[in-house]
Design a protein around this motif. Structure first.
Motif, mmCIF file in Angstrom:
data_model
loop_
_atom_site.group_PDB
_atom_site.id
_atom_site.type_symbol
_atom_site.label_atom_id
_atom_site.label_comp_id
_atom_site.label_asym_id
_atom_site.label_seq_id
_atom_site.Cartn_x
_atom_site.Cartn_y
_atom_site.Cartn_z
ATOM 1 N N VAL A 46 0.842 -1.269 0.028
ATOM 2 C CA VAL A 46 -0.106 0.065 -0.031
ATOM 3 C C VAL A 46 0.893 1.288 0.124
ATOM 4 O O VAL A 46 1.990 1.460 0.718
ATOM 5 C CB VAL A 46 -0.986 -0.017 1.282
ATOM 6 C CG1 VAL A 46 -2.001 1.195 0.903
ATOM 7 C CG2 VAL A 46 -1.504 -1.121 1.821
ATOM 8 N N TYR B 94 -2.077 5.809 1.990
ATOM 9 C CA TYR B 94 -3.182 5.094 2.259
ATOM 10 C C TYR B 94 -3.030 4.129 3.242
ATOM 11 O O TYR B 94 -3.993 3.242 3.328
ATOM 12 C CB TYR B 94 -3.620 4.342 0.694
ATOM 13 C CG TYR B 94 -4.232 5.527 -0.155
ATOM 14 C CD1 TYR B 94 -5.458 5.814 -0.231
ATOM 15 C CD2 TYR B 94 -3.436 6.313 -0.805
ATOM 16 C CE1 TYR B 94 -6.341 6.516 -0.990
ATOM 17 C CE2 TYR B 94 -3.933 7.397 -1.764
ATOM 18 C CZ TYR B 94 -5.539 7.457 -1.695
ATOM 19 O OH TYR B 94 -6.057 8.411 -2.532
ATOM 20 N N ARG B 95 -1.945 4.106 4.079
ATOM 21 C CA ARG B 95 -1.844 3.176 4.876
ATOM 22 C C ARG B 95 -2.648 3.085 6.201
ATOM 23 O O ARG B 95 -2.953 2.314 6.790
ATOM 24 C CB ARG B 95 -0.304 3.398 5.477
ATOM 25 C CG ARG B 95 0.468 2.621 4.500
ATOM 26 C CD ARG B 95 2.197 2.311 5.029
ATOM 27 N NE ARG B 95 2.898 1.982 3.735
ATOM 28 C CZ ARG B 95 4.078 2.142 3.511
ATOM 29 N NH1 ARG B 95 4.815 2.888 4.480
ATOM 30 N NH2 ARG B 95 4.614 1.939 2.819
ATOM 31 N N GLY B 96 -3.300 4.241 6.343
ATOM 32 C CA GLY B 96 -4.343 4.229 7.481
ATOM 33 C C GLY B 96 -5.901 4.076 6.704
ATOM 34 O O GLY B 96 -6.874 4.547 7.251
ATOM 35 N N THR B 97 -5.817 3.101 5.907
ATOM 36 C CA THR B 97 -7.155 2.716 5.186
ATOM 37 C C THR B 97 -7.120 1.026 5.356
ATOM 38 O O THR B 97 -6.217 0.344 5.774
ATOM 39 C CB THR B 97 -7.150 2.929 3.871
ATOM 40 O OG1 THR B 97 -6.376 2.228 3.087
ATOM 41 C CG2 THR B 97 -7.079 4.444 3.574
ATOM 42 N N LEU B 98 -8.138 0.450 5.073
ATOM 43 C CA LEU B 98 -8.512 -1.150 4.998
ATOM 44 C C LEU B 98 -8.146 -1.684 3.722
ATOM 45 O O LEU B 98 -8.567 -2.521 3.235
ATOM 46 C CB LEU B 98 -9.649 -1.398 5.582
ATOM 47 C CG LEU B 98 -9.669 -1.158 7.150
ATOM 48 C CD1 LEU B 98 -11.110 -1.196 7.727
ATOM 49 C CD2 LEU B 98 -9.109 -2.312 7.676
ATOM 50 N N VAL C 221 -5.628 -3.093 2.327
ATOM 51 C CA VAL C 221 -5.110 -4.506 2.203
ATOM 52 C C VAL C 221 -6.034 -5.469 2.704
ATOM 53 O O VAL C 221 -6.024 -6.600 1.675
ATOM 54 C CB VAL C 221 -3.621 -4.398 3.319
ATOM 55 C CG1 VAL C 221 -3.481 -6.059 3.389
ATOM 56 C CG2 VAL C 221 -2.753 -3.568 3.058
ATOM 57 N N VAL D 205 -1.350 -10.521 14.384
ATOM 58 C CA VAL D 205 -2.505 -9.883 13.594
ATOM 59 C C VAL D 205 -2.838 -10.458 12.255
ATOM 60 O O VAL D 205 -3.824 -10.863 11.801
ATOM 61 C CB VAL D 205 -1.935 -8.498 13.233
ATOM 62 C CG1 VAL D 205 -2.925 -7.764 12.277
ATOM 63 C CG2 VAL D 205 -1.695 -7.731 14.499
ATOM 64 N N MET D 206 -1.761 -10.839 11.691
ATOM 65 C CA MET D 206 -1.826 -11.868 10.510
ATOM 66 C C MET D 206 -2.428 -13.071 10.665
ATOM 67 O O MET D 206 -2.966 -13.613 9.788
ATOM 68 C CB MET D 206 -0.278 -11.758 9.478
ATOM 69 C CG MET D 206 -0.035 -10.515 9.280
ATOM 70 S SD MET D 206 -1.155 -9.197 8.691
ATOM 71 C CE MET D 206 -1.801 -9.989 7.044
ATOM 72 N N VAL E 17 -2.137 5.918 12.426
ATOM 73 C CA VAL E 17 -2.445 4.394 12.304
ATOM 74 C C VAL E 17 -2.054 3.830 11.144
ATOM 75 O O VAL E 17 -2.471 4.067 10.351
ATOM 76 C CB VAL E 17 -3.818 4.373 12.729
ATOM 77 C CG1 VAL E 17 -4.465 2.907 12.876
ATOM 78 C CG2 VAL E 17 -4.435 4.955 14.031
ATOM 79 N N SER E 18 -1.084 2.633 11.363
ATOM 80 C CA SER E 18 -0.786 1.868 10.105
ATOM 81 C C SER E 18 -1.952 0.815 9.776
ATOM 82 O O SER E 18 -2.786 0.659 10.395
ATOM 83 C CB SER E 18 0.596 1.354 10.400
ATOM 84 O OG SER E 18 0.110 0.083 11.342
ATOM 85 N N SER E 19 -1.693 0.224 8.501
ATOM 86 C CA SER E 19 -2.539 -0.625 8.219
ATOM 87 C C SER E 19 -2.832 -1.882 8.893
ATOM 88 O O SER E 19 -3.823 -2.233 9.233
ATOM 89 C CB SER E 19 -2.006 -1.101 6.607
ATOM 90 O OG SER E 19 -2.076 -0.043 5.646
ATOM 91 N N LEU E 20 -1.698 -2.173 9.571
ATOM 92 C CA LEU E 20 -1.393 -3.417 10.190
ATOM 93 C C LEU E 20 -2.209 -3.430 11.699
ATOM 94 O O LEU E 20 -3.117 -4.055 12.056
ATOM 95 C CB LEU E 20 -0.135 -3.949 10.545
ATOM 96 C CG LEU E 20 0.182 -5.332 11.188
ATOM 97 C CD1 LEU E 20 -0.315 -6.290 9.997
ATOM 98 C CD2 LEU E 20 1.646 -5.399 11.320
ATOM 99 N N LEU F 205 -4.504 -0.964 12.019
ATOM 100 C CA LEU F 205 -6.069 -0.689 11.599
ATOM 101 C C LEU F 205 -6.693 -2.301 11.468
ATOM 102 O O LEU F 205 -7.704 -2.558 12.059
ATOM 103 C CB LEU F 205 -6.022 0.009 10.442
ATOM 104 C CG LEU F 205 -7.635 0.409 9.925
ATOM 105 C CD1 LEU F 205 -8.210 1.086 11.354
ATOM 106 C CD2 LEU F 205 -7.591 1.371 8.934
#
Lengths: 356, 82
Positions: free
Chosen positions: A110, A114-118, A120, A150-151, B37-40, B42
């Motif tokens: 990403v 746009y890292r503060g979005t969903l 991914v 998380v993953m 806030v990062s993607s991870l 979030l």
């Protein structure tokens, strides 16, 4: 997209530096499958994330990316804004030629704004639920890391089942810090089976219980036998050997077991060890009636249980693993009871070899 | 669950995902980008919250989410009707 597309990574990097394109932040985006006209946008996306340092050319050279997707070696999805900017990209990869219908989850990228979005998560949903189900894909597997949960949680959310744990697979520096298992990061083996048909499965006696239990939780139809047959007199072992020196890891795919297996294995292990390899993985085909003999050889050489590999060879496989050092089992972050039970079994199996 | 309760759950999980926020009053109208806030992180908040709410999410719905308020709206919409 430029009229004349770059044909090498160097050419692409030069052009990307010159045009200095940046997607406008805050645009809404939609998720869809990759189209050839997205290729230059993907190159821009990778350049914004990694500059020219991402180690694979495919993402920078449009024709390579288009071709990989056309041939089915990759199945890709993009997050595309109304202005046509590609702000995120993700892929499934064909993993291993013995089963072209098995795909591995790739890393999603990403762009920073746009890292503060969903994006991914949306891309992964598209790949795992929509694309995979619509194409000739039997199964998808991922290797979520164990230095955080998380993953693994994402993997569970998308319906993947844990079938194994790959101890200390990745060098710690890849993730800035390891899980203190020799500075390396372990991964969970997680499979999502999309299509299945009845197949023969020959279980090694040592692992009958754990594998049998796993089968009850997977959408697999198997005629299960205990492997008792001897390795055929004729024929040599067919090994696909891949040494990843940077990762200090060796992977051997046993495509056919022959009477020479023990010697061939010992030779490959010695060669890899001389190159500094510390993590050894061997995949055995459980579709062969004599698979159990291969497992016996591996256990004699210090290998212990890694996990079940559904559809790996068309038939299922079994991962066995061996480390040149003692892992720190307590440092793994595991999300589910199933993965914690797997780790306990692996620990016991390794201890049973009596090599410490 | 009403919007306040969902917002409170989201803020709790955001603070859990990012310990630096623990003592802060979080503005739920501020974009995740502004908050850093990062993607991870979030993903951590969304998956944890969905699990706690017992929701099966269609993430496509979350493509336009930029703030905690946006996220609460989507989660409320996805909640099964009583």
């Amino acid at each position: 997209m430029p009229a004349l597309l770059p044909t090498t990574k160097d050419e692409a990097a030069k052009r990307l530096r010159e045009e200095a394109h940046q997607a406008e932040p805050g645009q809404d985006f939609t998720i869809r499958g990759f189209q050839p006209e997205d290729a230059w946008g993907v190159a821009r996306c990778f350049f914004e994330v990694y500059a020219e340092h991402y180690p694979f050319d495919t993402y920078y050279v449009p024709q390579k990316l288009i071709e990989a997707n056309r041939q089915g070696d990759m199945i890709s999805a993009v997050a595309c804004t109304q202005r046509g900017d590609i702000v995120a990209f993700g892929s499934l990869f064909r993993n291993f030629s013995r089963n072209p219908r098995l795909y591995e989850t790739g890393q999603a990228s990403v762009i920073p704004s746009y890292r503060g979005t969903l994006a991914v998560l949306c891309i992964q949903e598209h790949l795992f639920n929509d694309v995979g189900a619509g194409l000739e894909v039997d199964a998808i597997f991922g290797e979520p890391v164990c230095n955080h949960r998380v993953m693994q949680r994402v993997s569970s959310v998308f319906g993947f089942s844990e079938t194994g744990i790959e101890l200390c697979l990745m060098p710690g520096e890849t993730y800035r810090k390891g899980d203190s298992s020799g500075g390396r990061v372990s991964t969970v083996l997680a499979f999502k089976v999309l299509r299945d048909s009845s197949r023969e499965l020959y279980l090694p006696l040592e692992y009958e219980t754990i594998l049998g239990g796993m089968l009850t939780n997977l959408p697999l139809t198997r005629n299960v036998h205990i492997s008792t047959a001897p390795i055929p007199e004729t024929g040599q072992s067919d090994l696909d050997v891949r040494c990843f020196e940077q990762m200090q890891a060796l992977r051997i795919f046993v495509c056919g077991l022959g009477r020479d297996f023990e010697k061939r294995l010992a030779d490959e292990l010695a060669l890899a060890a001389s190159k500094g390899v510390e993590v050894f993985q061997v995949m055995v085909n459980l579709g062969e009636p004599w698979s159990g003999r291969g497992i016996e050889v591996l256990r004699r050489q210090g290998f212990f249980f890694g996990g079940l590999l559904p559809h790996w060879y068309g038939t299922d496989g079994l991962l066995m693993q061996k480390l040149a050092f003692a892992p720190d089992f307590g440092s793994l972050e595991l999300e589910t009871p199933a993965s914690r039970e797997l780790l306990a079994f692996i620990r016991e199996d390794r201890a049973g070899l009596g090599r410490d | 669950m009403n919007k306040e309760a969902v917002l409170s759950l989201l803020v709790k999980n955001l603070k859990k995902a990012i310990p630096e926020f623990a003592d802060e009053e979080l503005d739920t109208a501020k974009s995740y980008k502004e908050l850093g806030v990062s993607s991870l992180e979030l993903v951590e908040v969304v998956t944890r919250t969905a699990k706690e709410l017992g929701l099966s999410l269609a993430f496509k719905e979350l493509g336009s989410v930029k703030t905690t308020d946006d996220l609460a709206e989507v989660l409320l919409r996805l909640q099964p009707k009583a």
